[in-house]
Each structure stands twice: as C-alpha cells, then as structure tokens.
Design an enzyme around this catalytic site. Structure first.
Site, PDB file in Angstrom:
ATOM      1  N   ASP A  34      40.480  40.717  18.888  1.00  7.25           N
ATOM      2  CA  ASP A  34      40.943  41.884  19.656  1.00  7.25           C
ATOM      3  C   ASP A  34      41.951  41.425  20.706  1.00  7.25           C
ATOM      4  O   ASP A  34      41.591  40.794  21.695  1.00  7.25           O
ATOM      5  CB  ASP A  34      39.740  42.570  20.314  1.00  7.25           C
ATOM      6  CG  ASP A  34      40.129  43.754  21.180  1.00  7.25           C
ATOM      7  OD1 ASP A  34      41.332  44.107  21.232  1.00  7.25           O
ATOM      8  OD2 ASP A  34      39.231  44.329  21.826  1.00  7.25           O
TER       9      ASP A  34
ATOM     10  N   HIS B 200      45.822  24.012   6.139  1.00  9.92           N
ATOM     11  CA  HIS B 200      44.369  23.994   5.929  1.00  9.92           C
ATOM     12  C   HIS B 200      43.739  22.653   6.300  1.00  9.92           C
ATOM     13  O   HIS B 200      42.536  22.586   6.606  1.00  9.92           O
ATOM     14  CB  HIS B 200      44.061  24.334   4.466  1.00  9.92           C
ATOM     15  CG  HIS B 200      42.688  24.876   4.233  1.00  9.92           C
ATOM     16  ND1 HIS B 200      41.617  24.629   5.070  1.00  9.92           N
ATOM     17  CD2 HIS B 200      42.191  25.665   3.239  1.00  9.92           C
ATOM     18  CE1 HIS B 200      40.544  25.241   4.609  1.00  9.92           C
ATOM     19  NE2 HIS B 200      40.856  25.872   3.504  1.00  9.92           N
TER      20      HIS B 200
END
Length: 453
Positions: free
Chosen positions: A385, A166
């Site tokens: 995608d 992170h």
C-alpha cells in the site's frame, strides 16, 4: 468466459529511464550470495505487478513522485539492490555494492482500469509497455538489479511493475522490499521490518555433504523438448465451490489435505491429461516450492526476520504419464505429499551442498514433463500500500509452460480464492479447460477466468 481483454490496445508514453540511487552514502563492499541464491536456475529476470485504483483522498498527489522519492530512501536500507552482480571465484555470484542505482521509468497510459475488464487478472494486454525492457538492461551480471516502472492511468489509478534479478531474492524477499518501499512512501522513516543479509546461513557446509537424492536436478530419461510450441497464457480462478468439487474427488482420509496440496495434485494431473503424452512411459515431474522461512523446511533457530534472500527448495514427485493419467487423483496427491515430506532444514542444506559439489546443476525447464508450482499467496503482494490502499491485483504477470503460479485473488463478485496462472500449447489449453469444465459443470463460465495472447 471472462471478457477477452487481450483485444484492448492502448498507448503508453514513457519518460526517459533514469537511475535512482540511495538517498545517503551507503557502504562500498562486496557481498557474497548464498549457494541457494547462486543456482543456475535463478539467474533470471522475474516480473511482478501491483495495480491500484484511484483514491479520492490522494487527489493532487503523484504516485510517480512519491514512489521515486521513497525508492531512493529505501535503497539506503536495501543498498545491495543499488549494486551490480559480479562473478567471483569459481563463478560464484557476489554483489558489488557500488550504489549505482536501479532503473526507474515514469509513464502515462491512455487507458482506465475499467477498460481491462470486470475481473482484473493476467495476462495483461500491452504489458510490454507497462514494464518496458530497456535495451541493454537485461543482463544478469553488471546490470541494474531492479527495473521499476510506475504508470499513471486516465482514471487516477496507477500500475507499479518491477523486474527483479531472481538471484537476489525470492518472492517473500521481494514482497518485504516492496512493503518497506510502500511504508516509506506513506511517510514512515524506515521499513517496519529492516533487511537482514546473512546469506552465509544458506551456504554450503564445510565439508559439503549431499544427504538426499535430488531428483529435481537430474536429467530426465527421455528427451521431450517444448521449444517448438506456440503457447497460450491463461488464468483460472478457484473459489470455495471449485475447491470443494476437487475435494470430493478424494477419499475421506485425503479430504482434509491442504487446499494448496489438493489443487496442485489436481492441476498436475489435468495438465498431463491435456498434454496427451505420446510415450506412456515419459516421465512427468512435479516440483513444489517449499520455503525455509516456515513449515516443514523452517530452520531451528529460524532464519532472522528481515532475511530477504532466496530460501526455497523444490523436492520432486515423479510419475510416468500413463500412471498419472490412469490413476485417480489420490495417486498424484500421495506422490506429491511424499516428495514434500523430504522438505526439511537438512534438505535445504543438502541442496546448498549439491550446488558446490556438482557445479550448480539446473532444472530441466525445457522438458515437457517438467512442472514447478509456486504458491505466491504467502507473499501477499496485494497488501503493498503506497497510500492509495491495497492493490486490486498483486503478483505474477503470467504463468509459463514449465510452471503454475498461485496468486491470492478476489473476483468481481467478492469471492476470495486462488488464481492459477499457467501456459500451454493452444490445443492442450483447450483440453485443459475442458477438464475443468467437465468437473465443475457450471453454466456460469465466467467463474473460470481465461484470457490469452
């Protein structure tokens, strides 16, 4: 209730992990993180997942091979991810751009997506097998900054799971990386949005000057540790009907508040009621994440397109448990709006300066009264995608006791809304769920999605 998919058990066969390196030589250099990146609270590993159905038009194509090759090409542009974090002067983190690569795992599972249930949502069964914790890989320093596992499913779909350090980026930054990876997987020569480093934009000023009171980093007045709880992880869907029911709890002048504001105030109050604080004066804090890329916190001039570092702050609303429980919902909403109003560009700079002056103070995650709410809907992980179409689920893998995470979600009836992920002790979760049931008074309990570990 939704089907309890946690009873589902399946086997995952993993190939030995490998290191995927940039496809071309990349600069060997050190890059400093910003003072927003460098917070103690962000020195953690965060899992994310996107899930894809079989696409007949992609028959004969292997998602593992396509993503592995695309990952190598993407790391040419995002080469800091192929490096390792090191401690610099005064313990400040920096990236050693070594080009060593990121961990990649190829896997196959003997399960279909349909077996996960009609509504595909966290927490997912056997997730520790879908994102394997490679021994020795979980360090913040001197370890790979990304771990990616692509798991083929029997139905022809697949699961892309990633664990990120992170300190390198926030959800918006990680979404940008994943979309760039997906674009290259679809045959593009480079990401549509090229990455920009420029972490100096979020470094402390010289000289540093704290201009706000940052309650989010101050020690609570009462110790109330949550370490002894056995937690239940759950997901709750809020569609238009549920959100309208919450709005009706508010007076007219608040009814036009944003969906995120109203839902957050509602869940903060419900959670506090469910926890039944023994000490009526115990302090409850709500930290709401605001991103410097947009909204009140946005910079002038804006942060450059392609910036993928951490760019958020979390102003705190504070109340005693007694006041939060006994007052109407508008009380919680007004406190939250007041805290959010502090979120400006100056507030972001003040946090960066605070990190330098106070030596990177941390949030108090272990306090029962601490709650951080993160709206991941703007990250749009479902839009990633790889060629198989958009993900049927994209986002966080579960909530936590100290946090509620919002994810964009469309249920099996085609209703679009927000999935809220959280965790509570079992008895508190039962009370939390009852608060929702009492409000919505729905006979169709499948609208309130719940599964547990």
């Amino acid at each position: 209730m939704a089907p309890q998919t946690q009873s589902l058990v399946f086997k995952v066969r993993r190939n030995p992990q490998e290191l995927v390196t940039p496809a071309k030589p990349t600069p060997k250099e050190f890059k400093l993180l910003s003072d927003i990146d460098d917070q103690t609270s962000l020195r953690s590993l965060t899992p994310l997942v996107t899930i894809y159905r079989n696409n007949p038009s992609m028959e004969g194509k292997d998602p593992v091979e396509i993503i592995r090759e695309a990952l190598s090409k993407t790391l040419v542009f995002y080469y800091p991810f192929a490096g390792r974090l090191r401690n610099g002067p005064n313990g400040k983190l920096m990236v050693d751009c070594t080009g060593e690569g990121v961990i990649f795992i190829e896997a196959d599972a003997d399960v279909t997506l349909d077996q996960f249930g009609i509504d595909l949502h966290p927490p997912f069964p056997c997730f520790d097998q879908l994102l394997y914790d490679v021994p020795g890989s979980d360090g913040i320093l001197d370890s790979p900054l990304l771990l990616i596992q692509v798991t083929r499913l029997k139905c022809g779909g697949f699961i892309f799971a990633v664990r990120l350090n992170h300190a390198m980026c926030d959800a918006i930054g990680m979404s940008q990386f994943m979309k760039g990876l997906a674009e290259i997987a679809r045959g593009e020569p480079k990401p549509f949005i090229l990455p920009v480093w420029h972490r100096e934009l979020l470094c402390a000023r010289n000289p540093p000057k704290v201009t706000f009171i940052h309650n989010e980093y101050q020690k609570p007045p009462h110790d109330n540790n949550n370490n002894n709880f056995i937690l239940q992880h759950s997901s709750f869907f809020f569609g238009p009907n549920e959100l309208d029911a919450i709005r009706r709890l508010l007076p007219y002048h608040h009814s036009k508040s944003t969906t995120s504001d109203i839902l957050t105030a509602f869940l903060w109050r419900c959670r506090t009621l469910a926890l039944q604080p023994e000490n009526p004066n115990h302090e409850f804090r709500l930290l709401y994440i605001l991103n410097a890329r947009y909204g009140r916190c946005s910079f002038n001039p804006p942060l450059p397109e392609g910036f993928y570092g951490n760019a958020f702050v979390s102003p705190a609303a504070i109340s005693t448990g007694e006041k939060l429980c006994n007052n109407p919902l508008e009380y919680a909403l007004e406190l939250m709006k007041e805290a959010k109003s502090k979120g400006t560009e100056e507030y972001v700079h003040s946090v960066a300066d605070l990190m330098v002056i106070k030596g990177r103070p941390s949030y108090f995650y272990n306090d029962v009264g601490y709650l951080e709410v993160s709206d991941l809907t703007k990250a749009r992980f479902r839009d990633v995608d790889f060629g198989w179409g958009k993900a049927v689920y994209g986002g966080a893998t579960q909530g936590y006791f100290s946090s509620i995470l919002y994810v964009s979600y469309t249920n099996s009836k085609g209703v679009e809304g927000i999935m809220a992920l959280t965790s509570l002790p079992t008895k508190a979760m039962e009370r939390f769920e009852k608060e929702l049931d009492d409000l919505f008074k729905t006979k169709d309990k499948s609208q309130i999605l719940r599964s547990h570990i």
